[in-house]
Design an enzyme around this catalytic site. Structure first.
Site, PDB file in Angstrom:
ATOM      1  N   ASP A 148       0.879  -1.108  -0.014  1.00  0.00           N
ATOM      2  CA  ASP A 148      -0.081  -0.082  -0.106  1.00  0.00           C
ATOM      3  C   ASP A 148       0.859   1.195   0.046  1.00  0.00           C
ATOM      4  O   ASP A 148       1.905   1.330  -0.676  1.00  0.00           O
ATOM      5  CB  ASP A 148      -0.825  -0.188   1.214  1.00  0.00           C
ATOM      6  CG  ASP A 148      -2.252   0.808   0.944  1.00  0.00           C
ATOM      7  OD1 ASP A 148      -2.317   1.809   0.794  1.00  0.00           O
ATOM      8  OD2 ASP A 148      -3.278  -0.068   1.019  1.00  0.00           O
ATOM      9  N   HIS A 220      -3.492   6.355   2.890  1.00  0.00           N
ATOM     10  CA  HIS A 220      -4.656   5.199   2.696  1.00  0.00           C
ATOM     11  C   HIS A 220      -3.886   3.863   3.318  1.00  0.00           C
ATOM     12  O   HIS A 220      -4.549   3.236   3.706  1.00  0.00           O
ATOM     13  CB  HIS A 220      -4.252   5.016   1.198  1.00  0.00           C
ATOM     14  CG  HIS A 220      -5.156   4.128   0.470  1.00  0.00           C
ATOM     15  ND1 HIS A 220      -4.635   2.780   0.520  1.00  0.00           N
ATOM     16  CD2 HIS A 220      -6.412   4.256   0.002  1.00  0.00           C
ATOM     17  CE1 HIS A 220      -5.761   1.969  -0.096  1.00  0.00           C
ATOM     18  NE2 HIS A 220      -6.690   3.039  -0.425  1.00  0.00           N
ATOM     19  N   SER A 544     -11.178  -0.312  -1.347  1.00  0.00           N
ATOM     20  CA  SER A 544     -10.026  -0.492  -0.539  1.00  0.00           C
ATOM     21  C   SER A 544     -10.277  -0.631   0.962  1.00  0.00           C
ATOM     22  O   SER A 544      -9.397  -1.233   1.628  1.00  0.00           O
ATOM     23  CB  SER A 544      -9.513   0.879  -0.409  1.00  0.00           C
ATOM     24  OG  SER A 544      -8.358   0.919  -1.769  1.00  0.00           O
TER      25      SER A 544
END
Length: 764
Positions: A148, A220, A544
């Site tokens: 990620d 994220h 996600s």
């Protein structure tokens, strides 16, 4: 002015020099980063692998080892073989013909697919996340890898307080870099790496500040990791919204991060390097909240499919997001050896109230904490058009499209085009800059995705939009007021499949159902990077967010059943999922509330309270995946390149439908077909199961045998599912097969389409 004169010999030398210089410049400009994939790893010294890669590159650089080494970016030598290099299309074509090469493909960029959720799914407790009847304390020995954007190590979600020493099996490292050193890791965050070569070869790294280290600059990666395995955090909230204690699904599991994603995305060569290292490091589960654009390419021209294939071969379960394109056949991460996750809602909504002066009240999704103290005039944005913009263009609140003279002090009703890249947040900025005091945004597709607008704002669907516009058009001086966002519970049926969640059928192999399951992915609160807006927590939506929910569940299963294969864990998650919402009604799909199908949610919405004792599992061994590859057209030569062994294909390979998958899809049924499945008993040693069938419309389904009797744990029994056309039908139809014992229900979706049906999906 002096002139330069050359004799004929000097002119010839200059011409040759310039020709060589131009040719060299042309080669440099024409070079692009490519992946050279060479299948499974052989018993070869890693340094020897690098030397061989340089030799292959030298052969297309006129024998120059110096140019070969300069063009080389990575060698993949732990979990699989291959390398990444900057070469021309012609050189790539030459390498593709060399012995041992499976595929050569460009360095494609992948996109990121972007609390109370665990309570909603039935897991309670702060740290242990215990499931009644089972101890999950062994999660401290489960290592979860996240490919990620990195991690914010100081977040309380990654505290190591009270955790035992790092498992001795761990072979990874904590890589230092900008604002990140070895001490940034701890007994929770036990490994961290970052990968830049593929990104730097394609993009300008100076365009935006990013940490050249495993530190997360976008938020994220921290968000996804904390959803799956974050520690318990008291009073986690976003500006006071969604407040409460929050934790991941397996809060005592270990974290290893592989930062491959930067400001604009994640490149293939970096992703493959991360997979290669993760396999060597000893992770048990890999989580990827990212993927390719739809439609996805062939499995072995796709970095995530390649990396996950070899990870699975090494006993690592790979969990991936389905994507956020929301259309039919838009799901990505389609390989059968990974578990692919769709996104759903929870029973919690974050909304703002909209009050019209005529007494009508509406609600819309919002994270805006701003509130109007008094009512203001409300008008369609099309009436505030400016300059050369048409009213139609201005209705979308595009940059510079609004007249300040017309918009000042008003609430504007804006339209959203439905484009995934169009920023809803930016529209509120544009309205504010034009002097607007509020915004109502009409977006039917994603009307429930809350956005942190910069002025009082709310997102509504077309139906509500028509009512508000009707009020405006029928009132001489329409007035409205928008209130700040608030958290409400139980206002809508839940779970619902989010409108943005990518759907099936499987574009590459329609015989394999994708997505596999659904999990919460709408307005999820989790850890964040303070590098972005100085926030410790944030609310995001996307597959996600649904992906790490399944990662957390898989981690609990691995903790309780450490010897289970990746496919057994996947089967347990799929066969215990439900197709019903919390009110025991069929799950619906936003935005229109239609009844959902397996193309929306796969086997259903995950149920972590049942996964530890599924009763039966559909196990898949590496040889089964080889047979699957034969069934979709891989010949013996290509198969052996992949596997580096003496694998063979049956002269008449079975259909891809025969892979021992927990769901069954027959996309081209002519008249009748029989499909075989094998289940393994992982429940009571002595147990019996009866078959229950919900027949897809127009199809008769027969199960042989209808009763399975097990005498021991681990025993396997095969059965046959016969599909026969019973009545005229169009498109796909859906049903299910359930194996039922006194205490267990093992569910599998059935998806069928007649061969004569048109190519449209035709959901029934």
């Amino acid at each position: 002015m002096a002139s330069l004169r050359l004799n004929s010999g000097e002119s010839c030398l200059l011409f040759l020099f310039l020709s060589a210089f131009v040719a060299e410049i042309g080669t440099c400009l024409g070079s692009k980063v490519h992946v050279v994939y060479m299948g499974s790893v052989r018993t070869e010294d890693p340094d020897e692998s690098v030397r061989r890669d340089h030799q292959m590159l030298a052969s297309v650089h006129s024998g120059s080892m110096e140019e070969a080494q300069a063009s080389h970016l990575y060698s993949y030598r732990h979990g699989f073989r291959g390398f990444a290099a900057k070469i021309t299309d012609q050189q790539a074509s030459e390498i593709a013909k060399m012995p041992g090469v499976v595929s050569v493909f460009p360095n494609t960029k992948r996109k990121l697919h972007t609390t109370h959720s665990w309570d909603f799914m039935g897991l309670v407790g702060e740290e242990t996340m215990e499931i009644p009847g089972y101890s999950t304390k062994n999660q401290v020995n489960v290592i979860v890898g996240f490919i990620d954007t990195g991690i914010w190590p100081e977040s309380p979600s990654f505290s190591d307080e009270g955790m035992p020493p790092v498992p001795t099996k761990w072979k990874g490292q904590c890589q230092s870099g900008e604002a990140f050193n070895i001490s940034s890791c701890n007994k929770k965050l036990i490994g961290a790496r970052f990968y830049l070569s593929g990104y730097e070869a394609e993009e300008d790294m100076t365009s935006k500040v990013t940490f050249r280290s495993p530190r997360d600059s976008s938020g994220h990666g921290s968000h996804t990791a904390s959803i799956a395995v974050g520690r318990y955090v008291q009073n986690m909230n976003y500006n006071g919204l969604a407040a409460g204690g929050a934790r991941g699904g397996a809060p005592m599991a270990r974290v290893a991060v592989y930062k491959t994603c930067w400001d604009s995305g994640c490149y293939d060569v970096d992703l493959l390097a991360a997979f290669d290292d993760a396999i060597k490091d000893g992770v048990n589960i890999l989580s990827l909240s990212l993927g390719p654009d739809a439609p996805q390419g062939d499995y072995f021209n796709d970095a995530i499919s390649i990396g996950s294939y070899h990870a699975t071969s090494h006993g690592i379960l790979v969990v991936a997001s389905a994507g956020n394109e929301g259309n039919v056949a838009s799901a990505t991460n389609l390989a059968p050896w990974m578990i692919t996750v769709a996104a759903s809602s929870m029973d919690r909504d974050i909304i703002s109230d909209i009050m019209l002066q005529n007494g009508a009240n509406f609600t819309g999704a919002s994270l805006s904490v701003f509130e109007m103290n008094t009512s203001a005039r409300i008008m369609p944005a099309s009436e505030a058009y400016a300059g050369y913009f048409t009213p139609y263009q201005s209705s979308f609140c595009l940059e510079s499209s609004l007249s300040r003279a017309k918009a000042k002090g008003k609430i504007l009703v804006c339209q959203h085009s439905g484009s995934y890249t169009e920023s809803k947040l930016e529209k509120s900025v544009i309205v504010k800059e034009a002097g607007g005091v509020g915004m109502i945004l009409i977006d039917d597709a994603d009307k429930d995705v809350a956005i942190p607008f910069v002025i009082p704002s709310a997102i509504i669907g077309k139906g509500t939009g028509r009512k508000i516009l009707s009020y405006i058009n029928s009132t001489r001086k329409p007035m409205s007021r928008i209130f700040s966002a608030k958290t409400v519970w139980g206002g809508h049926p839940a779970p619902r499949i989010a409108a943005f969640s990518s759907k099936g059928p499987n574009y590459i192999t329609p015989e394999i159902l994708k997505p596999d399951v659904a999990a919460p992915g709408l307005n999820i609160l989790a850890a964040w990077s303070p590098a972005v807006a100085k926030m410790k927590f944030n609310i995001l939506s996307g597959t996600s967010m649904s992906c790490p929910h399944v990662t957390g569940i898989a981690t609990l299963i691995k903790a309780v059943h450490p010897t289970w294969s990746p496919s057994a864990i996947k089967s347990a998650i799929m066969t215990t999922a439900t197709m019903l919402d919390k009110k025991r009604k069929p799950i619906t799909v936003d935005p229109d509330g239609r009844r959902g199908s397996p193309f929306d949610f796969g086997s259903g919405f995950v149920n972590p309270t049942r996964v530890l004792n599924p009763g039966l599992v559909y196990d898949v061994q590496p040889d089964d995946y080889k047979a699957f590859l034969c069934s979709i057209g891989y010949d013996e030569k290509k198969l052996r390149l992949l596997t580096r062994d003496n694998s063979t294909c049956d002269p008449r390979p079975a259909s891809a439908t025969e892979l021992n998958y927990p769901s069954i899809v027959v996309p081209h049924l002519k008249d009748e077909i029989s499909v075989t499945r094998t289940v393994m008993n992982v429940g009571e040693p002595r147990s019996a199961y009866e078959a229950m069938v919900s027949h897809p419309r127009g199809i008769n389904v027969t199960i042989v045998p209808r009763r399975l009797v097990f005498e021991r744990y681990g025993q396997k029994i095969s059965f046959t599912v016969k599909f026969k056309v019973d009545a005229p039908m169009q498109g796909y139809t859906f049903g299910f097969l359930a194996w039922r014992s006194k205490k267990k229900l093992v569910m599998s979706p059935l998806v069928v389409r007649r061969a004569s049906s048109s190519s449209n999906v035709g959901l029934i």
